[in-house]
Design an enzyme around this catalytic site. Structure first.
Site, PDB file in Angstrom:
ATOM      1  N   ASP A  15       0.791  -1.129   0.038  1.00 28.89           N
ATOM      2  CA  ASP A  15       0.013   0.344   0.064  1.00 28.89           C
ATOM      3  C   ASP A  15       0.645   1.368   0.089  1.00 28.89           C
ATOM      4  O   ASP A  15       2.015   0.812   0.908  1.00 28.89           O
ATOM      5  CB  ASP A  15      -0.859  -0.014   1.506  1.00 28.89           C
ATOM      6  CG  ASP A  15      -1.701   1.432   1.847  1.00 28.89           C
ATOM      7  OD1 ASP A  15      -2.893   1.241   0.958  1.00 28.89           O
ATOM      8  OD2 ASP A  15      -1.254   1.948   2.073  1.00 28.89           O
ATOM      9  N   ASP A 115      -3.869   2.388  -5.076  1.00 25.69           N
ATOM     10  CA  ASP A 115      -2.686   1.955  -4.170  1.00 25.69           C
ATOM     11  C   ASP A 115      -2.771   1.315  -3.513  1.00 25.69           C
ATOM     12  O   ASP A 115      -1.400   1.739  -2.538  1.00 25.69           O
ATOM     13  CB  ASP A 115      -2.862   3.931  -3.122  1.00 25.69           C
ATOM     14  CG  ASP A 115      -4.502   3.092  -2.832  1.00 25.69           C
ATOM     15  OD1 ASP A 115      -4.707   2.503  -2.679  1.00 25.69           O
ATOM     16  OD2 ASP A 115      -4.910   3.821  -1.080  1.00 25.69           O
ATOM     17  N   GLU A 116      -3.520  -0.117  -3.840  1.00 29.30           N
ATOM     18  CA  GLU A 116      -2.350  -1.220  -3.486  1.00 29.30           C
ATOM     19  C   GLU A 116      -2.052  -1.934  -5.107  1.00 29.30           C
ATOM     20  O   GLU A 116      -2.409  -2.433  -5.781  1.00 29.30           O
ATOM     21  CB  GLU A 116      -3.410  -1.419  -2.497  1.00 29.30           C
ATOM     22  CG  GLU A 116      -4.134  -1.148  -0.913  1.00 29.30           C
ATOM     23  CD  GLU A 116      -4.842  -1.773  -0.366  1.00 29.30           C
ATOM     24  OE1 GLU A 116      -5.043  -1.374   0.627  1.00 29.30           O
ATOM     25  OE2 GLU A 116      -6.086  -2.614  -0.579  1.00 29.30           O
TER      26      GLU A 116
END
Length: 432
Positions: A15, A115-116
């Site tokens: 993340d 974002d991951e």
């Protein structure tokens, strides 16, 4: 539990910590861990501004979260407030995944969200270090050195374990690394104090489990799985597997999603009560969806319109809005044909009084483009679709506002205002 027959590898769920805020800090040469910064959307439909992301220091000093609005921010000169730049975040996401791709094959990397990302480094980690934690630290350092981003990493024998390790342990660890393996499920999953902290378990699921006498992960792991399935269906089986840290996901399995529909929706900046204004926005959204159809080389045989009224308003039928679909006579990607049916739906079901706040349009029954179907009742219009494709090409080259419909200049039109947005925020291309 015997894990010997379960898939077991080395998976990372990475993340980018406070992604939007960290990107903004790095672009300004600021330390993302010590700078109090928030990314604030000031789109007119957010009621004065909505916090999209806040840096770790902003959270620590001012207790700012992503549910806060502009009015909730403290009047403190230390706090930096910046507008979102969605295109920049998309570009940084591409760059960070390019780094991840250096540690695993293409088929072993799955971007999970903006974002991951999930990495399967089962067969590659030994190329980069003597132990897995060393490799993780190397990835974190490379991302920090090259992009200025802070990464938080969950490590597990499968993606589920990695996700729980990320959410529960990595985000509260000084190295931003959390680990769960088959051997530590009992100590790392069963001991989680709040069951809703676990991925896949929300307040509604918690209530359903509570009615069965299940209040924590230990009780879930020791409940009869057959009763869970009987009471909760397939979700019950999945929850039982979660409690035991079992996940049989295969990242290498290529999935070809079936295109079911393409659509756009919009929350209006104010209540729209005038028929002409509402129809202007419906046509604008319909044109966007039609352009997306052509961009994906698709055409549709059905349209859908969803209308939501202003908060607390109901119509003559005591409804807070309506949603209806319509099957087309022939499959098409032509804007005017699609919009004509959307307006038909609107005029048929709107009561003429209820103020509108949300509009959703989608095209369904998608097929690959094969041209416009002719019929004996209407004259062929060979130039209509080719003209729209020409306009699409001009917009891609010179921008979405290089050619606009005259109706977008009318009162209530939102196309020009939203032309530079991605996901309703600054920066982007909604016609692709």
């Amino acid at each position: 539990m015997d894990y010997s027959n379960e898939p077991s590898g080395v998976f990372l769920l990475i993340d980018n910590k406070s992604f939007y805020a960290t990107v903004e800090c790095s672009m300004r040469g600021l330390d993302p861990l010590t700078t109090p910064l928030v990314v604030m959307s000031e789109a007119s439909n957010t009621g004065g501004g909505l916090v999209l992301a806040s840096s770790p220091m902003a959270k620590k000093l001012f207790h700012i979260s992503n549910v806060n609005r502009k009015r909730d921010l403290p009047n403190d000169e230390r706090l930096i407030v910046v507008p979102p730049r969605m295109n920049l975040y998309i570009q940084k996401n591409i760059e960070v995944n390019h780094i991840f791709n250096q540690y695993c094959a293409d088929e072993d990397l799955l971007p999970y969200s903006i974002d991951e990302s999930i990495l399967d480094i089962t067969h590659s980690w030994q190329l980069f270090g003597n132990n897995i934690l060393q490799v993780i630290r190397r990835i974190q350092k490379q991302v920090k050195d090259e992009l200025g981003l802070i990464t938080t990493v969950g490590l597990g024998n499968n993606p589920l374990q990695a996700k729980i390790a990320l959410d529960i342990y990595a985000k509260h660890n000084s190295e931003f690394i959390g680990v769960i393996t088959n051997r530590t499920v009992k100590t790392k999953i069963w001991t989680i104090p709040e069951i809703t902290d676990v991925w896949g378990i929300n307040a509604s699921t918690k209530a359903n489990l509570s009615r069965l006498g299940i209040h924590n992960m230990y009780e879930l792991a020791h409940f009869d799985p057959f009763i869970l399935k009987q009471r909760l269906g397939i979700i019950g089986t999945q929850l039982y597997a979660t409690a035991w840290g079992i996940d049989r996901t295969n990242l290498q399995s290529t999935i070809f999603p079936k295109d079911k529909s393409l659509g756009n929706s919009q929350v209006l900046s104010r209540d729209y009560a005038e028929k002409d204004e509402i129809e202007t926005v419906i046509k604008e959204i319909g044109a966007q969806v039609a352009a997306r159809l052509r961009a994906h080389n698709k055409q549709c045989n059905g349209v859908y319109l969803g209308i939501g009224y202003s908060l607390g308003v109901v119509d003559h039928n005591n409804e807070t809005g309506f949603a209806h679909s319509l099957k087309l006579v022939a499959s098409t990607a032509e804007t005017e044909t699609i919009n004509r049916q959307l307006i038909f739906i609107f005029e048929k079901f709107w009561d003429g009084e209820a103020p509108v706040r949300t509009i959703a349009v989608s095209c369904s029954r998608l097929t690959n483009r094969y041209g416009e179907q002719l019929n004996i009742f209407n004259s062929p219009k060979p130039t209509a679709i080719s003209l729209e494709e020409t306009m699409d090409s001009i917009r891609r080259k010179y921008g979405k506002t290089s050619i606009i419909r005259a109706s977008s200049l009318k009162k209530g039109g939102t196309f020009i205002e939203r032309a530079g947005l991605v996901g309703g925020h600054n920066g982007g291309q909604s016609l692709e």
